[in-house]
Design an enzyme around this catalytic site. Structure first.
Site, PDB file in Angstrom:
ATOM      1  N   SER A  34     113.106  35.171  62.572  1.00 62.76           N
ATOM      2  CA  SER A  34     111.902  34.615  63.196  1.00 62.76           C
ATOM      3  C   SER A  34     112.023  34.628  64.715  1.00 62.76           C
ATOM      4  O   SER A  34     113.130  34.520  65.263  1.00 62.76           O
ATOM      5  CB  SER A  34     111.679  33.171  62.736  1.00 62.76           C
ATOM      6  OG  SER A  34     111.410  33.113  61.364  1.00 62.76           O
ATOM      7  N   GLY A  37     114.640  32.704  67.607  1.00 57.77           N
ATOM      8  CA  GLY A  37     115.867  32.463  66.865  1.00 57.77           C
ATOM      9  C   GLY A  37     116.898  33.514  67.214  1.00 57.77           C
ATOM     10  O   GLY A  37     116.567  34.597  67.712  1.00 57.77           O
ATOM     11  N   ASP A  85     113.191  35.526  50.169  1.00 54.54           N
ATOM     12  CA  ASP A  85     113.293  34.070  50.106  1.00 54.54           C
ATOM     13  C   ASP A  85     114.644  33.741  49.481  1.00 54.54           C
ATOM     14  O   ASP A  85     114.817  33.808  48.269  1.00 54.54           O
ATOM     15  CB  ASP A  85     112.152  33.489  49.265  1.00 54.54           C
ATOM     16  CG  ASP A  85     112.212  31.964  49.159  1.00 54.54           C
ATOM     17  OD1 ASP A  85     113.156  31.367  49.722  1.00 54.54           O
ATOM     18  OD2 ASP A  85     111.319  31.386  48.528  1.00 54.54           O
ATOM     19  N   ASN A 112     122.169  35.527  58.563  1.00 55.81           N
ATOM     20  CA  ASN A 112     121.835  34.649  59.679  1.00 55.81           C
ATOM     21  C   ASN A 112     120.922  33.495  59.262  1.00 55.81           C
ATOM     22  O   ASN A 112     120.903  32.445  59.904  1.00 55.81           O
ATOM     23  CB  ASN A 112     121.159  35.480  60.780  1.00 55.81           C
ATOM     24  CG  ASN A 112     120.586  34.631  61.884  1.00 55.81           C
ATOM     25  OD1 ASN A 112     121.293  34.177  62.779  1.00 55.81           O
ATOM     26  ND2 ASN A 112     119.277  34.391  61.826  1.00 55.81           N
ATOM     27  N   SER A 166     128.708  27.555  61.716  1.00 55.44           N
ATOM     28  CA  SER A 166     128.500  26.626  62.823  1.00 55.44           C
ATOM     29  C   SER A 166     129.728  25.751  62.975  1.00 55.44           C
ATOM     30  O   SER A 166     130.492  25.559  62.017  1.00 55.44           O
ATOM     31  CB  SER A 166     127.285  25.735  62.537  1.00 55.44           C
ATOM     32  OG  SER A 166     127.232  24.636  63.426  1.00 55.44           O
ATOM     33  N   TYR A 188     122.786  12.833  49.088  1.00 52.16           N
ATOM     34  CA  TYR A 188     122.232  13.759  50.083  1.00 52.16           C
ATOM     35  C   TYR A 188     121.986  13.098  51.432  1.00 52.16           C
ATOM     36  O   TYR A 188     121.513  11.965  51.514  1.00 52.16           O
ATOM     37  CB  TYR A 188     120.906  14.323  49.572  1.00 52.16           C
ATOM     38  CG  TYR A 188     120.245  15.289  50.547  1.00 52.16           C
ATOM     39  CD1 TYR A 188     120.596  16.624  50.581  1.00 52.16           C
ATOM     40  CD2 TYR A 188     119.268  14.840  51.442  1.00 52.16           C
ATOM     41  CE1 TYR A 188     120.003  17.509  51.477  1.00 52.16           C
ATOM     42  CE2 TYR A 188     118.661  15.719  52.338  1.00 52.16           C
ATOM     43  CZ  TYR A 188     119.035  17.053  52.343  1.00 52.16           C
ATOM     44  OH  TYR A 188     118.446  17.915  53.237  1.00 52.16           O
TER      45      TYR A 188
END
Length: 324
Positions: A34, A37, A85, A112, A166, A188
């Site tokens: 996108s 990004g 997706d 990514n 990350s 969660y």
């Protein structure tokens, strides 16, 4: 020719220009491209030299905007869009069939894409959506494309799979293996799920490198702190403010202990992982600021037994045996 020393401030464009010879003739698939990004910036700099860049997204309109912008930014670039997706195993299978039907080989696969937080949500497959997008979708996609990747290898080239993780993988105890198949909202938290997903990226890369025994080279990385779409999402604001990454108004905290990178600097480590020739015998490694940084992997993300268990659970969940 001596190669430059890369660092925090190195840009993706500088890396791509350095390894233009390695990029030429290659076909590269990048998930999550996108606008605003680092996936888009990765695609942009690679497209300057590559034979083909395949960009993906689950939103048709956003993917079209990225394709149009890339063709405008890099006139003459060969860009192909793929609807993907990663949160849906059925959609992953459909996308893999399409890619396997391409006449061109596939040399580099860059994972990514990330879901980017939010409230607890189950996918159609009954999986927590952040982990589905970061681990189970990419696991199935890689498995289904592995033969095509391996077929692109030669005596002078090894295909690579890159996982954008990350430094968040350092936070918390790592992947909760017992909760993967049957996630519950009681266990969660937005940040906790994100950190687990990024830990899974590191574990998957190392185990893929080990099991493929050189047929595929795999790497994971920390891209840095970048003011991307995910950082700007309202549901992530509270966590990022509490960590000092953002100010209370949602703007980047310039005094943060997590210094911000530009978009170009943020995409640089991905391009290094995909093309730097110095990494050829370092498969399974973790990169940070464009250089090897295995010493920065959290113990729970470096554990070989955890990596093996995550692989086995992933095979059970996607109902596919991953062999080479």
């Amino acid at each position: 020719m001596s190669l430059p020393t890369f660092s925090f401030s190195t840009t993706a464009e500088e890396v791509a220009d350095t390894f233009a010879g390695q990029i030429r003739g290659k076909n590269v698939l990048i998930t999550g491209t996108s606008l605003n990004g680092i996936g888009y910036e990765t695609a942009r700099v690679i497209a300057k030299y590559a034979n083909l860049v395949i960009i993906t997204g689950y939103n048709v309109e956003r993917l079209k905007l990225s394709e149009e912008a890339l063709k405008k930014d890099v006139p003459g670039a060969n860009i192909r869009s793929l609807i993907l997706d990663l949160s849906s195993l059925a959609a992953v299978r459909e996308a893999a069939v399409e890619v396997n039907g391409y006449s061109e080989p596939l040399h580099i696969l860059i994972h990514n894409a990330a879901h980017g937080g939010g409230d607890f949500k189950l996918t159609a497959d009954g999986l927590e959506i952040q982990m589905a997008t970061a681990q189970f979708g990419p696991f199935l996609f890689t498995k289904l494309l592995a033969a095509k990747l391996i077929a692109a290898g030669s005596t002078s080239f090894s295909p690579r799979v890159v996982f954008v993780s990350s430094e968040a993988h350092l936070i918390g105890p790592g992947v909760d293996l017992d909760n993967l198949a049957h996630p519950t909202p009681e266990k969660y938290s937005t940040l906790g799920a994100y950190c687990q997903a990024k830990s899974a990226n590191v574990l998957f890369a190392s185990e893929l490198a080990r099991r493929s025994a050189g047929k595929i080279k795999a790497f994971s990385l920390h891209p840095g702190t970048i003011f991307t779409n995910i950082v700007q999402k309202e549901h992530n604001k509270a966590d990022l403010v509490s960590f000092g990454v953002l100010n209370a108004d949602g703007t980047p905290n310039k005094d943060s202990k997590f210094p911000f990178k530009t978009m170009g600097q943020g995409a640089a480590t991905t391009v290094v992982a995909a093309f730097d020739t110095r990494l050829e015998d370092q498969s399974g490694s973790f990169l940070w600021d464009c250089v090897l940084a295995n010493e920065k992997i959290a113990p729970h993300s470096a554990d070989l037994e955890t990596a093996r268990k995550l692989w086995d659970i992933s095979e059970q969940i996607v109902d596919e045996k991953f062999t080479f």
